[in-house]
Design a protein around this motif. Structure first.
Motif, PDB file in Angstrom:
ATOM      1  N   TYR A 199     -13.694  19.104  75.186  1.00 59.57           N
ATOM      2  CA  TYR A 199     -13.656  19.829  73.911  1.00 59.57           C
ATOM      3  C   TYR A 199     -14.615  19.128  72.954  1.00 59.57           C
ATOM      4  CZ  TYR A 199      -9.423  22.188  75.547  1.00 59.57           C
ATOM      5  OH  TYR A 199      -8.513  22.948  76.265  1.00 59.57           O
ATOM      6  N   ILE A 200     -15.640  19.868  72.501  1.00 60.63           N
ATOM      7  CA  ILE A 200     -16.722  19.274  71.711  1.00 60.63           C
ATOM      8  C   ILE A 200     -16.965  20.132  70.480  1.00 60.63           C
ATOM      9  CG2 ILE A 200     -19.141  18.545  71.753  1.00 60.63           C
ATOM     10  CD1 ILE A 200     -18.958  18.670  74.835  1.00 60.63           C
ATOM     11  N   THR A 256      -8.864  15.638  80.782  1.00 62.02           N
ATOM     12  CA  THR A 256      -9.352  16.308  79.584  1.00 62.02           C
ATOM     13  C   THR A 256      -9.818  15.273  78.572  1.00 62.02           C
ATOM     14  OG1 THR A 256      -8.781  17.891  77.829  1.00 62.02           O
ATOM     15  CG2 THR A 256      -7.025  16.441  78.591  1.00 62.02           C
ATOM     16  N   VAL A 257     -10.958  15.556  77.941  1.00 60.22           N
ATOM     17  CA  VAL A 257     -11.509  14.680  76.911  1.00 60.22           C
ATOM     18  C   VAL A 257     -11.733  15.507  75.656  1.00 60.22           C
ATOM     19  CG1 VAL A 257     -13.374  13.116  76.276  1.00 60.22           C
ATOM     20  CG2 VAL A 257     -12.665  13.275  78.664  1.00 60.22           C
ATOM     21  N   HIS A 258     -11.128  15.085  74.556  1.00 53.48           N
ATOM     22  CA  HIS A 258     -11.282  15.763  73.269  1.00 53.48           C
ATOM     23  C   HIS A 258     -12.143  14.892  72.365  1.00 53.48           C
ATOM     24  CE1 HIS A 258      -7.857  18.886  73.426  1.00 53.48           C
ATOM     25  NE2 HIS A 258      -8.093  18.464  74.651  1.00 53.48           N
ATOM     26  N   HIS A 259     -13.326  15.374  72.001  1.00 54.34           N
ATOM     27  CA  HIS A 259     -14.147  14.654  71.025  1.00 54.34           C
ATOM     28  C   HIS A 259     -14.669  15.641  69.981  1.00 54.34           C
ATOM     29  CE1 HIS A 259     -17.672  15.160  73.997  1.00 54.34           C
ATOM     30  NE2 HIS A 259     -16.591  15.317  74.729  1.00 54.34           N
ATOM     31  N   LEU A 260     -13.704  16.178  69.220  1.00 53.19           N
ATOM     32  CA  LEU A 260     -14.021  17.066  68.108  1.00 53.19           C
ATOM     33  C   LEU A 260     -14.357  16.231  66.872  1.00 53.19           C
ATOM     34  CD1 LEU A 260     -11.150  19.672  68.634  1.00 53.19           C
ATOM     35  CD2 LEU A 260     -13.530  19.858  69.383  1.00 53.19           C
ATOM     36  N   SER A 284       2.808  17.164  92.603  1.00 56.21           N
ATOM     37  CA  SER A 284       2.461  16.059  91.711  1.00 56.21           C
ATOM     38  C   SER A 284       1.420  16.496  90.689  1.00 56.21           C
ATOM     39  CB  SER A 284       1.933  14.860  92.513  1.00 56.21           C
ATOM     40  OG  SER A 284       0.651  15.126  93.035  1.00 56.21           O
ATOM     41  N   ILE A 285       1.489  15.904  89.520  1.00 51.43           N
ATOM     42  CA  ILE A 285       0.513  16.090  88.453  1.00 51.43           C
ATOM     43  C   ILE A 285       0.009  14.718  88.029  1.00 51.43           C
ATOM     44  CG2 ILE A 285       2.392  16.158  86.745  1.00 51.43           C
ATOM     45  CD1 ILE A 285      -1.023  17.872  86.314  1.00 51.43           C
ATOM     46  N   GLU A 286      -1.309  14.603  87.907  1.00 54.12           N
ATOM     47  CA  GLU A 286      -1.908  13.385  87.364  1.00 54.12           C
ATOM     48  C   GLU A 286      -2.705  13.772  86.126  1.00 54.12           C
ATOM     49  OE1 GLU A 286      -4.865   9.643  88.496  1.00 54.12           O
ATOM     50  OE2 GLU A 286      -4.490  11.220  89.966  1.00 54.12           O
ATOM     51  N   TRP A 287      -2.278  13.287  84.981  1.00 50.05           N
ATOM     52  CA  TRP A 287      -2.977  13.534  83.727  1.00 50.05           C
ATOM     53  C   TRP A 287      -3.933  12.376  83.444  1.00 50.05           C
ATOM     54  CZ3 TRP A 287      -1.952  18.197  81.659  1.00 50.05           C
ATOM     55  CH2 TRP A 287      -0.685  18.771  81.816  1.00 50.05           C
ATOM     56  N   ILE A 288      -5.171  12.694  83.059  1.00 52.16           N
ATOM     57  CA  ILE A 288      -6.137  11.702  82.612  1.00 52.16           C
ATOM     58  C   ILE A 288      -6.677  12.211  81.279  1.00 52.16           C
ATOM     59  CG2 ILE A 288      -8.285  10.493  83.131  1.00 52.16           C
ATOM     60  CD1 ILE A 288      -7.735  11.321  86.127  1.00 52.16           C
ATOM     61  N   ILE A 289      -6.358  11.507  80.190  1.00 53.03           N
ATOM     62  CA  ILE A 289      -6.597  12.064  78.861  1.00 53.03           C
ATOM     63  C   ILE A 289      -7.382  11.086  78.003  1.00 53.03           C
ATOM     64  CG2 ILE A 289      -5.456  12.876  76.747  1.00 53.03           C
ATOM     65  CD1 ILE A 289      -3.083  13.663  78.651  1.00 53.03           C
ATOM     66  N   GLY A 290      -8.461  11.576  77.422  1.00 53.41           N
ATOM     67  CA  GLY A 290      -9.228  10.804  76.464  1.00 53.41           C
ATOM     68  C   GLY A 290      -9.152  11.447  75.094  1.00 53.41           C
ATOM     69  N   GLU A 291      -8.449  10.808  74.184  1.00 57.92           N
ATOM     70  CA  GLU A 291      -8.308  11.315  72.807  1.00 57.92           C
ATOM     71  C   GLU A 291      -9.363  10.620  71.954  1.00 57.92           C
ATOM     72  OE1 GLU A 291      -6.528  13.778  72.186  1.00 57.92           O
ATOM     73  OE2 GLU A 291      -4.599  13.765  73.250  1.00 57.92           O
ATOM     74  N   MET A 292     -10.520  11.249  71.821  1.00 58.21           N
ATOM     75  CA  MET A 292     -11.666  10.645  71.148  1.00 58.21           C
ATOM     76  C   MET A 292     -12.101  11.429  69.913  1.00 58.21           C
ATOM     77  SD  MET A 292     -12.375   7.949  72.908  1.00 58.21           S
ATOM     78  CE  MET A 292     -11.438   7.359  74.304  1.00 58.21           C
ATOM     79  N   ASN A 293     -11.190  12.179  69.332  1.00 64.24           N
ATOM     80  CA  ASN A 293     -11.520  12.976  68.146  1.00 64.24           C
ATOM     81  C   ASN A 293     -11.864  12.092  66.949  1.00 64.24           C
ATOM     82  OD1 ASN A 293     -10.987  15.604  69.287  1.00 64.24           O
ATOM     83  ND2 ASN A 293      -8.816  15.085  69.223  1.00 64.24           N
ATOM     84  N   VAL A 323      -3.519   7.705  79.337  1.00 72.32           N
ATOM     85  CA  VAL A 323      -4.036   8.170  78.048  1.00 72.32           C
ATOM     86  C   VAL A 323      -4.792   7.043  77.365  1.00 72.32           C
ATOM     87  CG1 VAL A 323      -3.458   9.197  75.821  1.00 72.32           C
ATOM     88  CG2 VAL A 323      -2.051   9.730  77.831  1.00 72.32           C
ATOM     89  N   ILE A 324      -6.016   7.357  76.900  1.00 74.51           N
ATOM     90  CA  ILE A 324      -6.799   6.436  76.082  1.00 74.51           C
ATOM     91  C   ILE A 324      -7.038   7.107  74.739  1.00 74.51           C
ATOM     92  CG2 ILE A 324      -9.075   5.408  75.755  1.00 74.51           C
ATOM     93  CD1 ILE A 324      -9.253   4.904  78.654  1.00 74.51           C
ATOM     94  N   ALA A 325      -6.837   6.369  73.655  1.00 70.09           N
ATOM     95  CA  ALA A 325      -7.080   6.914  72.316  1.00 70.09           C
ATOM     96  C   ALA A 325      -7.808   5.875  71.477  1.00 70.09           C
ATOM     97  CB  ALA A 325      -5.760   7.297  71.638  1.00 70.09           C
ATOM     98  N   VAL A 326      -8.754   6.345  70.674  1.00 69.42           N
ATOM     99  CA  VAL A 326      -9.460   5.487  69.726  1.00 69.42           C
ATOM    100  C   VAL A 326      -9.444   6.170  68.371  1.00 69.42           C
ATOM    101  CG1 VAL A 326     -11.620   4.345  69.123  1.00 69.42           C
ATOM    102  CG2 VAL A 326     -10.964   4.551  71.535  1.00 69.42           C
ATOM    103  N   GLY A 327      -8.952   5.462  67.353  1.00 70.25           N
ATOM    104  CA  GLY A 327      -8.901   6.002  65.996  1.00 70.25           C
ATOM    105  C   GLY A 327      -9.762   5.184  65.059  1.00 70.25           C
ATOM    106  N   SER A 328     -10.445   5.872  64.130  1.00 67.09           N
ATOM    107  CA  SER A 328     -11.311   5.169  63.181  1.00 67.09           C
ATOM    108  C   SER A 328     -11.287   5.899  61.844  1.00 67.09           C
ATOM    109  CB  SER A 328     -12.744   5.086  63.729  1.00 67.09           C
ATOM    110  OG  SER A 328     -13.257   6.382  63.963  1.00 67.09           O
ATOM    111  N   GLY A 329     -11.980   5.314  60.854  1.00 64.08           N
ATOM    112  CA  GLY A 329     -12.008   5.930  59.527  1.00 64.08           C
ATOM    113  C   GLY A 329     -10.617   6.014  58.936  1.00 64.08           C
ATOM    114  N   LYS A 330     -10.254   7.209  58.451  1.00 60.82           N
ATOM    115  CA  LYS A 330      -8.924   7.431  57.892  1.00 60.82           C
ATOM    116  C   LYS A 330      -8.138   8.428  58.738  1.00 60.82           C
ATOM    117  CE  LYS A 330     -10.134   6.242  53.128  1.00 60.82           C
ATOM    118  NZ  LYS A 330     -10.082   6.639  51.706  1.00 60.82           N
ATOM    119  N   GLN A 331      -8.432   8.447  60.014  1.00 63.97           N
ATOM    120  CA  GLN A 331      -7.742   9.364  60.917  1.00 63.97           C
ATOM    121  C   GLN A 331      -6.237   9.148  60.923  1.00 63.97           C
ATOM    122  OE1 GLN A 331     -10.427   8.729  64.567  1.00 63.97           O
ATOM    123  NE2 GLN A 331      -9.476  10.716  64.980  1.00 63.97           N
ATOM    124  N   ARG A 332      -5.511  10.245  61.126  1.00 63.49           N
ATOM    125  CA  ARG A 332      -4.067  10.208  61.355  1.00 63.49           C
ATOM    126  C   ARG A 332      -3.818  10.789  62.742  1.00 63.49           C
ATOM    127  NH1 ARG A 332      -2.631  13.271  55.799  1.00 63.49           N
ATOM    128  NH2 ARG A 332      -4.464  14.417  56.537  1.00 63.49           N
TER     129      ARG A 332
END
Length: 433
Positions: free
Chosen positions: A201-202, A230-234, A253-262, A285-294
């Motif tokens: 998601y871009i 799934t990778v989200h970088h909106l 079985s389900i394997e989720w691989i998630i990158g939360e890079m918004n 799940v990997i997530a990176v938050g910066s600025g004033k993100q919530r």
């Protein structure tokens, strides 16, 4: 005191739009009922997060006349297309499909990989049986609005006993803040099938704020195995609200691989419903938050089946003034004997103003089970930094190495090399801002 809900579209307008698109009566009726629910339901309640204070006003406008030129795709998307040029691929721009490729040998085996709107017309019975069966419209205002307004999205069906070695990939591009952006992903893996699905998601060049209200439903029949990456970088103008859910039957079985890079405010729920005996779920799940993100990210597994197993690992890096609530929930229902649920949530904060919270939750209604959790929230260890600096490494590089080491247990476990490299690049970009 209650406040009036202002809907992004009127009921009659939605019916007319559905008719102009040539949608079947059952879908028009589904949309209309969901819109009515949206006017009655409240926003979802998230752990330690007041999303009623988020900007959830602009869902964009639905339009029956959509069109796009694939030659005008931004460079970042063109690069992804080129990287996957030998793969099965679907690209959508503002919900309009601009590129589709499915290998003839897969089509000959009965594999269906197309946009969801086409699937509604060509495979209506299959879609009708499963659409909104896992993410239900009557849960809250956002799920109801999604069911009413979804556009674009993907339909993937893998027939019984079909094993697909190559990933099937989708790219969802948003570059118009006035266009509704609510893709719905529906994956059905029939008995003993196997597939890997990857999507991105871009957003680029947005000239206004918009809400992405998306959903993914994965139906896993007995013995089937699905990897869902799934990778989200909106961008920061986009508020990302996403539900991802799978129902897993016997020995599936389900394997989720998630990158939360918004870069904007973001909330998601990734849920595995382990319905069958011997069913399993593994979520990374990997997530990176910066600025004033919530940020508010929930990973959840609900065990119904005997000898079912769930594993979830979340690693979040929070910098500057960002805040993150990381939730892990394991629920073992009565009767799910021999179930095993394990979870780990770790948050690394890189500045004094960054705030992270890890919430491990175990809800156990059965005695004969195994369950465990681990959680930690902390700053970068100064002793590690000093040790690396004593070896001639600069402070900035030392901190970067510590962060990569923190994320490595998740990244190194990702079975897709291309996805590993993409996530590493996105982490570097976010940490280098």
């Amino acid at each position: 005191m209650t406040t009036q809900t202002v809907l992004p579209v009127e009921a009659e307008q939605l019916k007319q739009l559905s008719a102009k698109r040539g949608e079947p009566a059952w879908l028009t009726d589904s949309r209309s009922k969901a819109l009515q629910l949206a006017a009655e339901l409240e926003l979802p309640k998230l752990e330690k997060t007041r999303i009623d204070r988020w900007d959830l006003t602009n869902y964009g406008k639905l339009d029956e006349t959509r069109g796009a030129n694939p030659q005008q795709l931004p460079e970042s998307v063109q690069t992804l297309v080129e990287l996957t040029e030998q793969s099965n691929l679907l690209v959508q721009r503002n919900a309009d499909t601009v590129f589709t490729r499915l290998a003839p040998e897969l089509a000959s085996q009965g594999v269906i990989f197309t946009d969801l709107e086409t699937a509604v017309r060509e495979h209506g019975d299959l879609v009708k049986a499963h659409l909104h069966s896992v993410v239900k419209p009557d849960e809250n205002r956002l799920s109801a609005l999604h069911a009413a307004l979804w556009n674009g999205g993907v339909f993937l069906y893998i027939p019984k006993n079909v094993v697909i070695d190559q990933p099937l990939q989708s790219i969802f591009l948003l570059d118009d803040a006035e266009a509704a952006f609510a893709p719905h992903v529906l994956v059905i893996a029939d008995t003993n099938s196997r597939v890997t699905y990857v999507d991105n998601y871009i957003s680029v060049n947005l000239k206004g704020n918009i809400v992405h209200n998306g959903a993914a439903e994965v139906i896993i029949k007995p013995g089937a195995k699905v990897q869902f990456a799934t990778v989200h970088h909106l961008g920061e103008q986009a508020t990302d609200m996403t539900y991802r859910r799978a129902v897993v039957e016997n020995d599936g079985s389900i394997e989720w691989i998630i990158g939360e890079m918004n870069s904007g405010d973001s909330a998601s729920e990734t849920l595995s419903i382990l319905k069958g005996n011997g069913s399993s779920s593994d979520a990374k799940v990997i997530a990176v938050g910066s600025g004033k993100q919530r940020l508010n990210y929930t990973t959840k597994a609900v065990h119904f089946g005997k000898s079912s197993a769930s594993q979830m690992i979340t690693r979040a890096v929070i910098r500057e003034e960002a805040t993150a609530i990381i939730n892990g929930i394991t629920k073992i229902e009565k009767g799910a004997t021999k179930a095993d649920g394990q979870q780990t949530e770790k948050v690394l904060m890189l500045s004094p103003k960054a705030r992270g919270d890890a919430n491990p939750i175990l809800l156990i209604d059965e005695d004969d089970v195994t369950a465990g959790h681990a959680a930690s929230v902390g700053q970068v260890n100064p002793e590690q930094i000093y040790y690396l600096m004593s070896r001639g490494i600069s402070r900035a590089d030392a901190e970067r190495l510590v962060i990569y080491g923190f994320l490595a247990p998740v990244v190194s476990d990702i079975p897709l090399e291309q996805l590993q490299k993409q996530l590493q690049g996105l982490v570097e970009r976010k940490l280098g801002q």
